[in-house]
Design a protein around this motif. Structure first.
Motif, PDB file in Angstrom:
ATOM      1  N   LEU A  37       0.865  -1.172   0.000  1.00 28.36           N
ATOM      2  CA  LEU A  37       0.000   0.000   0.000  1.00 28.36           C
ATOM      3  C   LEU A  37       0.902   1.223   0.000  1.00 28.36           C
ATOM      4  CD1 LEU A  37      -2.892   1.268   0.289  1.00 28.36           C
ATOM      5  CD2 LEU A  37      -2.467   1.285   2.761  1.00 28.36           C
ATOM      6  N   LEU A  38       0.688   2.142  -0.944  1.00 28.65           N
ATOM      7  CA  LEU A  38       1.495   3.346  -1.079  1.00 28.65           C
ATOM      8  C   LEU A  38       0.690   4.579  -0.695  1.00 28.65           C
ATOM      9  CD1 LEU A  38       2.955   1.223  -2.927  1.00 28.65           C
ATOM     10  CD2 LEU A  38       3.580   3.127  -4.425  1.00 28.65           C
ATOM     11  N   VAL A  39       1.257   5.395   0.192  1.00 29.03           N
ATOM     12  CA  VAL A  39       0.679   6.693   0.522  1.00 29.03           C
ATOM     13  C   VAL A  39       1.811   7.716   0.546  1.00 29.03           C
ATOM     14  CG1 VAL A  39      -1.211   5.694   1.886  1.00 29.03           C
ATOM     15  CG2 VAL A  39       0.899   6.398   3.027  1.00 29.03           C
ATOM     16  N   ALA A  40       1.463   8.969   0.450  1.00 33.96           N
ATOM     17  CA  ALA A  40       2.467  10.034   0.446  1.00 33.96           C
ATOM     18  C   ALA A  40       2.007  11.199   1.305  1.00 33.96           C
ATOM     19  CB  ALA A  40       2.716  10.514  -0.986  1.00 33.96           C
ATOM     20  N   ASP A  41       2.961  11.887   1.895  1.00 36.02           N
ATOM     21  CA  ASP A  41       2.715  13.173   2.539  1.00 36.02           C
ATOM     22  C   ASP A  41       1.631  13.102   3.615  1.00 36.02           C
ATOM     23  OD1 ASP A  41       4.563  14.987   0.919  1.00 36.02           O
ATOM     24  OD2 ASP A  41       3.413  13.989  -0.652  1.00 36.02           O
ATOM     25  N   TYR A  42       1.912  12.273   4.612  1.00 39.78           N
ATOM     26  CA  TYR A  42       1.019  12.120   5.761  1.00 39.78           C
ATOM     27  C   TYR A  42       1.046  13.373   6.643  1.00 39.78           C
ATOM     28  CZ  TYR A  42      -1.225   9.472   9.589  1.00 39.78           C
ATOM     29  OH  TYR A  42      -2.076   9.011  10.557  1.00 39.78           O
ATOM     30  N   HIS A  43       2.213  13.969   6.799  1.00 38.93           N
ATOM     31  CA  HIS A  43       2.400  15.221   7.543  1.00 38.93           C
ATOM     32  C   HIS A  43       1.788  15.164   8.944  1.00 38.93           C
ATOM     33  CE1 HIS A  43       4.396  17.914   4.626  1.00 38.93           C
ATOM     34  NE2 HIS A  43       3.803  17.154   3.711  1.00 38.93           N
ATOM     35  N   ALA A  44       2.191  14.180   9.705  1.00 40.56           N
ATOM     36  CA  ALA A  44       1.754  14.104  11.102  1.00 40.56           C
ATOM     37  C   ALA A  44       2.167  15.372  11.841  1.00 40.56           C
ATOM     38  CB  ALA A  44       2.387  12.881  11.776  1.00 40.56           C
ATOM     39  N   GLY A  45       1.288  15.864  12.681  1.00 37.88           N
ATOM     40  CA  GLY A  45       1.576  17.069  13.449  1.00 37.88           C
ATOM     41  C   GLY A  45       1.373  18.364  12.687  1.00 37.88           C
ATOM     42  N   TYR A  46       0.702  18.301  11.559  1.00 33.55           N
ATOM     43  CA  TYR A  46       0.536  19.506  10.735  1.00 33.55           C
ATOM     44  C   TYR A  46      -0.196  20.609  11.493  1.00 33.55           C
ATOM     45  CZ  TYR A  46      -0.735  22.483   6.782  1.00 33.55           C
ATOM     46  OH  TYR A  46      -0.899  23.551   5.934  1.00 33.55           O
ATOM     47  N   GLU A  47      -1.206  20.246  12.258  1.00 33.72           N
ATOM     48  CA  GLU A  47      -1.972  21.268  12.985  1.00 33.72           C
ATOM     49  C   GLU A  47      -1.108  21.967  14.027  1.00 33.72           C
ATOM     50  OE1 GLU A  47      -4.649  17.904  11.659  1.00 33.72           O
ATOM     51  OE2 GLU A  47      -2.710  18.087  12.661  1.00 33.72           O
ATOM     52  N   SER A  48      -0.226  21.198  14.674  1.00 35.85           N
ATOM     53  CA  SER A  48       0.700  21.812  15.628  1.00 35.85           C
ATOM     54  C   SER A  48       1.636  22.779  14.921  1.00 35.85           C
ATOM     55  CB  SER A  48       1.509  20.714  16.341  1.00 35.85           C
ATOM     56  OG  SER A  48       2.437  21.276  17.236  1.00 35.85           O
ATOM     57  N   GLY A  49       2.063  22.393  13.714  1.00 34.10           N
ATOM     58  CA  GLY A  49       2.909  23.275  12.931  1.00 34.10           C
ATOM     59  C   GLY A  49       2.210  24.569  12.554  1.00 34.10           C
ATOM     60  N   LEU A  50       0.925  24.497  12.238  1.00 32.63           N
ATOM     61  CA  LEU A  50       0.169  25.707  11.909  1.00 32.63           C
ATOM     62  C   LEU A  50       0.126  26.663  13.094  1.00 32.63           C
ATOM     63  CD1 LEU A  50      -2.924  24.402   9.890  1.00 32.63           C
ATOM     64  CD2 LEU A  50      -0.976  25.690   9.019  1.00 32.63           C
ATOM     65  N   LEU A  69      -6.023   5.643   7.694  1.00 30.57           N
ATOM     66  CA  LEU A  69      -4.958   4.753   7.262  1.00 30.57           C
ATOM     67  C   LEU A  69      -5.222   3.336   7.751  1.00 30.57           C
ATOM     68  CD1 LEU A  69      -2.333   4.333   5.796  1.00 30.57           C
ATOM     69  CD2 LEU A  69      -1.097   5.092   7.830  1.00 30.57           C
ATOM     70  N   SER A  70      -5.706   3.192   8.961  1.00 30.53           N
ATOM     71  CA  SER A  70      -6.024   1.859   9.477  1.00 30.53           C
ATOM     72  C   SER A  70      -7.096   1.187   8.634  1.00 30.53           C
ATOM     73  CB  SER A  70      -6.490   1.955  10.935  1.00 30.53           C
ATOM     74  OG  SER A  70      -5.442   2.402  11.773  1.00 30.53           O
ATOM     75  N   ALA A  71      -8.103   1.975   8.210  1.00 26.61           N
ATOM     76  CA  ALA A  71      -9.158   1.423   7.370  1.00 26.61           C
ATOM     77  C   ALA A  71      -8.611   0.988   6.012  1.00 26.61           C
ATOM     78  CB  ALA A  71     -10.270   2.459   7.190  1.00 26.61           C
TER      79      ALA A  71
END
Length: 278
Positions: A37-50, A69-71
């Protein structure tokens, strides 16, 4: 009539199939005997960065990202999860909410799952701590941003020129660009949608680079270049490159010049045709 990008993504001349998951910013691929399974640019913590960078207070969507992602993992049942860079958002070491989000995410993975993380430009020193977390039962591999070949599939993040091995694969998959299209209706309304961008690599953009000397498809006119697939961002908050808007600069050093016959597809599979004319 809709054209299914699952048939077109890898190109008709390529035996390698990379199939977008309908309605999702993710794809499956056969990598040898494995299903990935391929995914890109999850950017965990994006809201904290904002909050830290712009003073914008946005409620965390970490649980939603993890559940989506789990689904997907449950739906596609892969042997391997491949993250095409920018798993996290901060440039340096992850901290606070971002590290907590990643720890909970990786602790949720099954023990028989292999996770390959391509190190993106936002992934800082992720390799110094993620692969060694005691509570993570999954096997975790961190690979450089220029990427590697997994079977016949080349993977990279896209913020640097791809590795030779990735470039010699049947199909090159990358993230980084967060491709989007701006769609307008007859009365002037508009909306922005995440999109897939696919085509074939253009030899002219790679031929003069010394690190690629001897790559067969660059030297033989009778050999078809690899397919190229730019995967939309998994994180739906991060924005991206409006690929059909004149004057928009691409982020990758080899796009758009390195992409021939680029076409755009929406997440639901709708074929939009050549991206410049959408």
């Amino acid at each position: 009539m809709r054209d299914d990008p699952r048939r077109a993504a890898a190109g008709s001349a390529s035996p390698t199939r990379v199939e977008p998951v309908p309605g999702e910013p993710a794809a499956t691929a056969a990598i040898g005997p494995e299903r990935a399974l391929l995914v890109a640019d999850y950017h965990a913590g994006y809201e904290s960065g904002l909050r830290d960078e712009r003073g914008v207070d946005v409620p965390s969507r970490a649980p939603d990202r993890r559940e989506r992602l789990s689904a997907l993992l449950e739906r596609t049942d892969p042997d391997r999860l491949v993250v095409l860079g920018d798993l996290m958002h901060s440039i340096g070491d992850p901290g606070g909410a971002e590290r907590g989000e990643l720890e909970v995410l990786f602790e949720s993975f099954a023990s028989d799952l292999t996770v390959t993380v391509v190190k993106g430009n936002h992934d800082g020193r992720i390799e110094t701590w993620l692969a060694e977390r005691d509570a993570v039962e999954a096997t975790v591999d961190i690979v450089p941003g220029e990427g590697v070949a997994l079977g016949d599939v080349g993977i990279c993040h896209g913020h640097t020129w791809p590795s030779r091995a990735a470039l010699e694969s049947d199909v090159l998959c990358l993230g980084h660009e967060h491709p989007c299209v701006r769609l307008e209706d007859a009365v002037g309304g508009s909306r922005v949608e995440r999109a897939w961008l696919r085509g074939r690599l253009d030899p002219a953009a790679f031929r003069d680079r010394p690190e690629y000397e001897g790559v067969s498809w660059l030297e033989r006119a009778d050999q078809s270049p690899p397919a190229a697939i730019v995967v939309p961002a998994f994180n739906d908050l991060v924005g991206g490159t409006w690929i059909n808007v004149t004057g928009q600069s691409f982020l990758s050093p080899f796009l758009p010049s390195g992409l021939a016959g680029g076409e755009a597809y929406l997440l639901d599979g709708t074929r939009l045709g050549p991206y410049e004319g959408v």
